[in-house]
Design a protein around this motif. Structure first.
Motif, PDB file in Angstrom:
ATOM      1  N   GLY A 328       5.285 -10.188  -1.282  1.00 38.99           N
ATOM      2  CA  GLY A 328       5.446  -8.738  -1.145  1.00 38.99           C
ATOM      3  C   GLY A 328       6.018  -8.111  -2.393  1.00 38.99           C
ATOM      4  N   TYR A 330       7.642  -4.104  -3.784  1.00 38.38           N
ATOM      5  CA  TYR A 330       8.001  -2.728  -3.403  1.00 38.38           C
ATOM      6  C   TYR A 330       8.582  -2.005  -4.599  1.00 38.38           C
ATOM      7  N   ASP A 342       7.924   3.538   2.342  1.00 41.12           N
ATOM      8  CA  ASP A 342       7.030   2.384   2.462  1.00 41.12           C
ATOM      9  C   ASP A 342       7.828   1.155   2.897  1.00 41.12           C
ATOM     10  N   PHE A 344       7.445  -3.188   4.650  1.00 41.07           N
ATOM     11  CA  PHE A 344       6.646  -4.300   5.160  1.00 41.07           C
ATOM     12  C   PHE A 344       7.581  -5.310   5.808  1.00 41.07           C
ATOM     13  N   LEU A 360       2.611  -3.651   7.420  1.00 35.03           N
ATOM     14  CA  LEU A 360       2.844  -2.826   6.234  1.00 35.03           C
ATOM     15  C   LEU A 360       2.604  -1.383   6.636  1.00 35.03           C
ATOM     16  N   THR A 481      -0.203   0.286   0.175  1.00 34.88           N
ATOM     17  CA  THR A 481      -0.012   1.686   0.580  1.00 34.88           C
ATOM     18  C   THR A 481      -0.712   2.595  -0.424  1.00 34.88           C
ATOM     19  N   ALA A 538       3.977  -0.140  -1.986  1.00 34.05           N
ATOM     20  CA  ALA A 538       4.278  -1.418  -1.339  1.00 34.05           C
ATOM     21  C   ALA A 538       3.001  -2.237  -1.215  1.00 34.05           C
ATOM     22  N   VAL A 540       1.490  -6.290   0.223  1.00 33.14           N
ATOM     23  CA  VAL A 540       1.683  -7.600   0.864  1.00 33.14           C
ATOM     24  C   VAL A 540       0.416  -8.415   0.650  1.00 33.14           C
TER      25      VAL A 540
END
Length: 563
Positions: A328, A330, A342, A344, A360, A481, A538, A540
């Motif tokens: 991940g 961010y 945002d 996850f 997410l 996102t 963000a 993942v």
């Protein structure tokens, strides 16, 4: 006094000498060039005991006045034949007669033989006023300096150190700053004669020091004369303080509604005791120190509270879960923000054979307000993990929870149920108004998963479509996102990063670990932005781990896979 000298010189040519200075309000004494007193008025006779015509000035007056007469009548370097009447004007001399302070103003004697008429003006009251004014100016400057230094930091230890150092430098020989604490352990900082401050903790009974317990509770200080220095406990005498305590003062440090601590001032026996004015001045300093210390403590408490709350709002660190690699990344919209809209999460399955749930999402807005709703959504989804097999049911319950809250924001989500089956990873993906996930195949193809749905928290009813897919070893599914695709930058600074540019970027990541995919996208988005503004971003990455096959002796038989 120059007009006075001119007035005397003019009047001496018109009136007898005794009529001129006899009734004068100042002491007047006439001395010839040899230093012999020739005449004086009643005020001078009352002031200078033993002064009379024919007496030597050195015997009848203080030494400073005799030296002034010698300097006036025989100044060094004056040409022979000069007299005080033709020489440059003499300066004003100052000194003490008894307990009073005087100015001595010379004027030429009326007979013109080189004698001097000394006018003695009592300036004691004026000098006292000047000294008090100078003292007040010094104190005002000190308080201004102290305020600037104290307010320059919101660190509690720094405020305690500065308070002790300034107080030991300007107010007393030693100073101690004691702050409230639970139990009998007292945190304190002390300094001696402006030296380096020392922090320590003592176990002591504050009731043994008059006024200390009360001051720690915010009560007014007791006068220093009520404190017996001989009764002070040893823990209150700082290291480096030599001699015996002659005077002690205990002053509370007032805070914002609650006491911030106590300032203890110590002076040795060789110093003067604390006067009432000095105690008032110490309270003025304590008020500034207490305000700064209270602000620093309040800031520290709020920082601790914020840090505790932020700990649950920050995105988690992702790793391998039940044989599947998760990564991940961010980046908040503003560098000063640690959390935003945002988020996850990955909720592991209870067993390796049970699917894990990856989430997410993107909450409308950014900053702390969005982060608060983010925390609520994450907590709600965590409570709904037993329903992880029913994505649509989870989204309906979450939508109802958001509609029934006081928040007016909405959110988009993508849910991914992840389960490893032998060397493959099976995915169930559901989007709720969120950008479609991308799957990066080993041959460089990028597939957009056709899952769609309505956002949550805005409409009473939502719809969602779940799509299943699978990942071969080394393949990755990327959730992201819209902060990535809507990053505005480029050569002219106004072009979106866009979905097509994102697909081309991830196509180059075929076969790469999920962590590398996330870092690659973050780097490209940051380069595209330059220093421009952007929304929260963000990502993942869900990756099927590559498997290592153990071959048989002939090199062709397929062996078993390893995780």
């Amino acid at each position: 006094m120059a007009p006075l000298k001119e007035h005397v010189a003019t009047k001496t040519q018109q009136r007898p000498a005794s009529d001129l200075w006899g009734p004068a309000p100042y002491a007047v004494i006439v001395v010839d060039r040899t230093g012999t007193v020739r005449d004086l008025n009643p005020a001078a006779a009352s002031l200078l005991e033993g002064a009379a015509p024919g007496a030597a000035l050195s015997d009848a007056a203080p030494s400073w006045l005799a030296r002034a007469h010698e300097e006036t009548t025989n100044p060094a370097g004056r040409p022979a034949g000069d007299t005080p009447a033709t020489a440059p004007p003499s300066p004003v001399f100052r000194g003490r007669i008894g307990a009073r302070s005087f100015e001595a103003h010379p004027a030429p004697a009326p007979d013109g033989d080189g004698g001097v008429v000394w006018w003695l003006v009592d300036d004691t009251d004026r000098r006292l006023v000047e000294e008090e004014l100078a003292t007040e100016r010094e104190r005002t400057a000190f308080l201004a300096e102290a305020s600037n230094v104290l307010l320059a930091s919101l660190n509690t230890d720094r405020c305690m150190h500065v308070t002790a150092q300034l107080a030991s430098q300007y107010l007393a020989e030693a100073a101690l700053v004691i702050v409230p604490a639970a139990g009998r352990k007292l945190p304190m900082t002390y300094a001696v004669e402006g030296g380096a401050a020392v922090r320590r903790t003592v176990t002591a009974d504050t009731a043994l020091v008059p006024g200390l317990s009360e001051a720690l509770q915010g009560f007014p200080p007791v006068p220093s004369r009520w404190i017996d220095p001989a009764s002070l406990p040893d823990w209150l005498i700082p290291e480096g303080f030599t001699g015996t305590v002659g005077s002690a003062s205990v002053t509370p440090l007032p805070g914002h509604g609650v006491p911030a601590g106590v300032l203890v001032l110590l002076r040795g026996t060789a110093s003067t005791e604390f006067s009432e004015n000095e105690e008032v001045f110490a309270r003025l300093f304590a008020a500034r120190a207490g305000a700064a210390l209270s602000a620093a403590r309040l800031y520290a408490e709020q920082s601790d509270i914020t840090r505790t709350l932020m700990r649950d709002l920050l995105p988690p660190r992702l790793d391998r879960v039940n044989g599947v690699e998760f990564a991940g990344g961010y980046q908040p919209a503003a560098a000063r923000d640690r959390v935003g809209g945002d988020f996850f999460d990955v909720h592991p399955g209870s067993t390796p054979d049970e699917a894990s749930l990856a989430v997410l999402g993107d909450v409308c807005g950014k900053g702390l307000d969005a982060a608060v709703l983010t925390g609520k959504i994450r907590n709600t989804l965590q409570a709904l993990t037993p329903m992880a097999g029913d994505h649509e049911g989870m989204l309906r319950l979450l939508n109802g929870a958001l509609l029934n809250s006081h928040h007016t924001r909405f959110a988009t989500l993508v849910l991914a149920s992840v389960r490893r089956e032998e060397n493959r990873v099976r995915l169930r993906l559901t989007s709720a108004g969120h950008p479609a996930p991308l799957v990066i195949r080993n041959d460089g193809r990028v597939e957009e998963i056709d899952t769609r749905g309505t956002l949550v928290g805005a409409l009473p009813h939502i719809e969602a479509r779940t799509v299943e897919t699978e990942l071969l070893p080394g393949e990755t599914c990327l959730l992201y996102t819209d902060g990535v695709t809507e990053a505005r930058g480029g050569p002219l600074g106004d072009e979106l990063f866009g979905e097509e540019r994102l697909k081309r970027a991830v196509a180059e990541c075929a076969g790469m670990p999920g962590t590398a995919v996330v870092e690659r996208v973050q780097m490209l988005a940051s380069q595209w932005l330059h220093d421009g503004r952007h929304d929260d971003m963000a990502l993942v990455a869900i990756t099927a781990p590559p498997t290592t096959h153990l071959s048989a002796v002939n090199g062709h038989t397929r062996g078993r896979y390893t995780q």
